[in-house]
Design a protein around this motif. Structure first.
Motif, PDB file in Angstrom:
ATOM      1  N   GLU A   1       0.832  -1.204   0.000  1.00 46.51           N
ATOM      2  CA  GLU A   1       0.000   0.000   0.000  1.00 46.51           C
ATOM      3  C   GLU A   1       0.869   1.258   0.000  1.00 46.51           C
ATOM      4  OE1 GLU A   1      -2.567  -0.577   3.359  1.00 46.51           O
ATOM      5  OE2 GLU A   1      -3.800  -2.053   2.314  1.00 46.51           O
ATOM      6  N   ALA A   2       1.972   1.232   0.760  1.00 45.87           N
ATOM      7  CA  ALA A   2       2.872   2.386   0.802  1.00 45.87           C
ATOM      8  C   ALA A   2       3.526   2.600  -0.569  1.00 45.87           C
ATOM      9  CB  ALA A   2       3.943   2.186   1.880  1.00 45.87           C
ATOM     10  N   LEU A   3       3.941   1.505  -1.204  1.00 49.35           N
ATOM     11  CA  LEU A   3       4.547   1.620  -2.532  1.00 49.35           C
ATOM     12  C   LEU A   3       3.539   2.113  -3.567  1.00 49.35           C
ATOM     13  CD1 LEU A   3       6.797  -1.570  -2.613  1.00 49.35           C
ATOM     14  CD2 LEU A   3       7.566   0.820  -2.580  1.00 49.35           C
ATOM     15  N   LYS A   4       2.295   1.680  -3.466  1.00 50.89           N
ATOM     16  CA  LYS A   4       1.266   2.138  -4.391  1.00 50.89           C
ATOM     17  C   LYS A   4       1.020   3.635  -4.219  1.00 50.89           C
ATOM     18  CE  LYS A   4      -3.458   1.269  -5.972  1.00 50.89           C
ATOM     19  NZ  LYS A   4      -3.558   2.588  -6.497  1.00 50.89           N
ATOM     20  N   ALA A   5       0.958   4.077  -2.968  1.00 51.89           N
ATOM     21  CA  ALA A   5       0.762   5.508  -2.720  1.00 51.89           C
ATOM     22  C   ALA A   5       1.941   6.308  -3.280  1.00 51.89           C
ATOM     23  CB  ALA A   5       0.608   5.760  -1.223  1.00 51.89           C
ATOM     24  N   ARG A   6       3.152   5.795  -3.098  1.00 50.21           N
ATOM     25  CA  ARG A   6       4.339   6.485  -3.614  1.00 50.21           C
ATOM     26  C   ARG A   6       4.326   6.531  -5.150  1.00 50.21           C
ATOM     27  NH1 ARG A   6      10.508   4.460  -2.582  1.00 50.21           N
ATOM     28  NH2 ARG A   6      11.509   6.115  -3.741  1.00 50.21           N
ATOM     29  N   LEU A   7       3.939   5.400  -5.773  1.00 51.80           N
ATOM     30  CA  LEU A   7       3.854   5.353  -7.235  1.00 51.80           C
ATOM     31  C   LEU A   7       2.785   6.318  -7.752  1.00 51.80           C
ATOM     32  CD1 LEU A   7       4.712   4.091  -9.910  1.00 51.80           C
ATOM     33  CD2 LEU A   7       3.035   2.289  -9.506  1.00 51.80           C
ATOM     34  N   ASP A   8       1.638   6.355  -7.074  1.00 59.16           N
ATOM     35  CA  ASP A   8       0.580   7.289  -7.474  1.00 59.16           C
ATOM     36  C   ASP A   8       1.067   8.737  -7.385  1.00 59.16           C
ATOM     37  OD1 ASP A   8      -1.135   5.177  -7.962  1.00 59.16           O
ATOM     38  OD2 ASP A   8      -2.234   5.386  -6.059  1.00 59.16           O
ATOM     39  N   ALA A   9       1.816   9.050  -6.322  1.00 62.08           N
ATOM     40  CA  ALA A   9       2.345  10.411  -6.155  1.00 62.08           C
ATOM     41  C   ALA A   9       3.353  10.724  -7.261  1.00 62.08           C
ATOM     42  CB  ALA A   9       2.986  10.562  -4.783  1.00 62.08           C
ATOM     43  N   LEU A  10       4.226   9.770  -7.579  1.00 63.27           N
ATOM     44  CA  LEU A  10       5.203   9.987  -8.642  1.00 63.27           C
ATOM     45  C   LEU A  10       4.518  10.160 -10.001  1.00 63.27           C
ATOM     46  CD1 LEU A  10       8.022   7.462  -7.654  1.00 63.27           C
ATOM     47  CD2 LEU A  10       8.186   9.959  -7.670  1.00 63.27           C
ATOM     48  N   GLU A  11       3.502   9.352 -10.264  1.00 56.56           N
ATOM     49  CA  GLU A  11       2.776   9.475 -11.527  1.00 56.56           C
ATOM     50  C   GLU A  11       2.064  10.822 -11.609  1.00 56.56           C
ATOM     51  OE1 GLU A  11       0.291   5.982 -11.555  1.00 56.56           O
ATOM     52  OE2 GLU A  11       1.803   4.796 -12.621  1.00 56.56           O
ATOM     53  N   ALA A  12       1.490  11.260 -10.497  1.00 57.05           N
ATOM     54  CA  ALA A  12       0.822  12.568 -10.484  1.00 57.05           C
ATOM     55  C   ALA A  12       1.838  13.684 -10.707  1.00 57.05           C
ATOM     56  CB  ALA A  12       0.090  12.769  -9.158  1.00 57.05           C
ATOM     57  N   ALA A  13       3.023  13.568 -10.088  1.00 59.18           N
ATOM     58  CA  ALA A  13       4.062  14.587 -10.262  1.00 59.18           C
ATOM     59  C   ALA A  13       4.551  14.596 -11.704  1.00 59.18           C
ATOM     60  CB  ALA A  13       5.228  14.310  -9.307  1.00 59.18           C
ATOM     61  N   MET A  14       4.707  13.415 -12.295  1.00 63.35           N
ATOM     62  CA  MET A  14       5.135  13.336 -13.693  1.00 63.35           C
ATOM     63  C   MET A  14       4.067  13.931 -14.614  1.00 63.35           C
ATOM     64  SD  MET A  14       8.151  11.583 -14.054  1.00 63.35           S
ATOM     65  CE  MET A  14       8.042  10.788 -15.612  1.00 63.35           C
ATOM     66  N   ALA A  15       2.814  13.675 -14.331  1.00 61.81           N
ATOM     67  CA  ALA A  15       1.725  14.202 -15.159  1.00 61.81           C
ATOM     68  C   ALA A  15       1.671  15.726 -15.039  1.00 61.81           C
ATOM     69  CB  ALA A  15       0.404  13.593 -14.736  1.00 61.81           C
ATOM     70  N   ASN A  16       1.861  16.234 -13.851  1.00 58.33           N
ATOM     71  CA  ASN A  16       1.843  17.689 -13.648  1.00 58.33           C
ATOM     72  C   ASN A  16       3.063  18.334 -14.301  1.00 58.33           C
ATOM     73  OD1 ASN A  16      -0.539  17.655 -12.229  1.00 58.33           O
ATOM     74  ND2 ASN A  16       0.451  17.561 -10.230  1.00 58.33           N
ATOM     75  N   LYS A  17       4.201  17.687 -14.200  1.00 60.39           N
ATOM     76  CA  LYS A  17       5.421  18.211 -14.779  1.00 60.39           C
ATOM     77  C   LYS A  17       5.324  18.217 -16.309  1.00 60.39           C
ATOM     78  CE  LYS A  17      10.359  17.892 -14.138  1.00 60.39           C
ATOM     79  NZ  LYS A  17      11.449  17.159 -13.513  1.00 60.39           N
TER      80      LYS A  17
END
Length: 89
Positions: free
Chosen positions: A67-83
């Motif tokens: 669950e922690a890794l999924k949350a981290r991946l979701d945050a990274l994907e959101a940051a990549m999408a925003n970037k």
């Protein structure tokens, strides 16, 4: 008269001996059945309570890490999408 008394005494001894023998046989049969049951259960693939609890705890930790890794991946994907969306907009 003496013979009847001796017969009664002998018969009582015989019955007492028979009762003791039957009780001993019953005890041995019970012990034998318990031993066979223990052997049968030992041959099955049961786990001990300690092993079950250990695996349960490991699964719980693995679930938390997942669950922690999924949350981290979701945050990274959101940051990549925003970037990626930022400079193009």
């Amino acid at each position: 008269m003496q013979n009847k008394s001796e017969f009664g005494g002998d018969f009582a001894k015989f019955i007492n001996g028979l009762a003791g023998t039957v009780a001993g046989m019953s005890r041995e049969a019970g012990e034998s059945a318990r031993e066979r049951t223990r052997e049968w259960i030992a041959g099955l693939d049961f786990v001990s309570r300690e092993e079950f609890d250990a695996v349960k705890e490991m699964a719980s930790k693995a679930r938390e890490e997942s669950e922690a890794l999924k949350a981290r991946l979701d945050a990274l994907e959101a940051a990549m999408a925003n970037k990626g969306a930022g400079p193009a907009a």
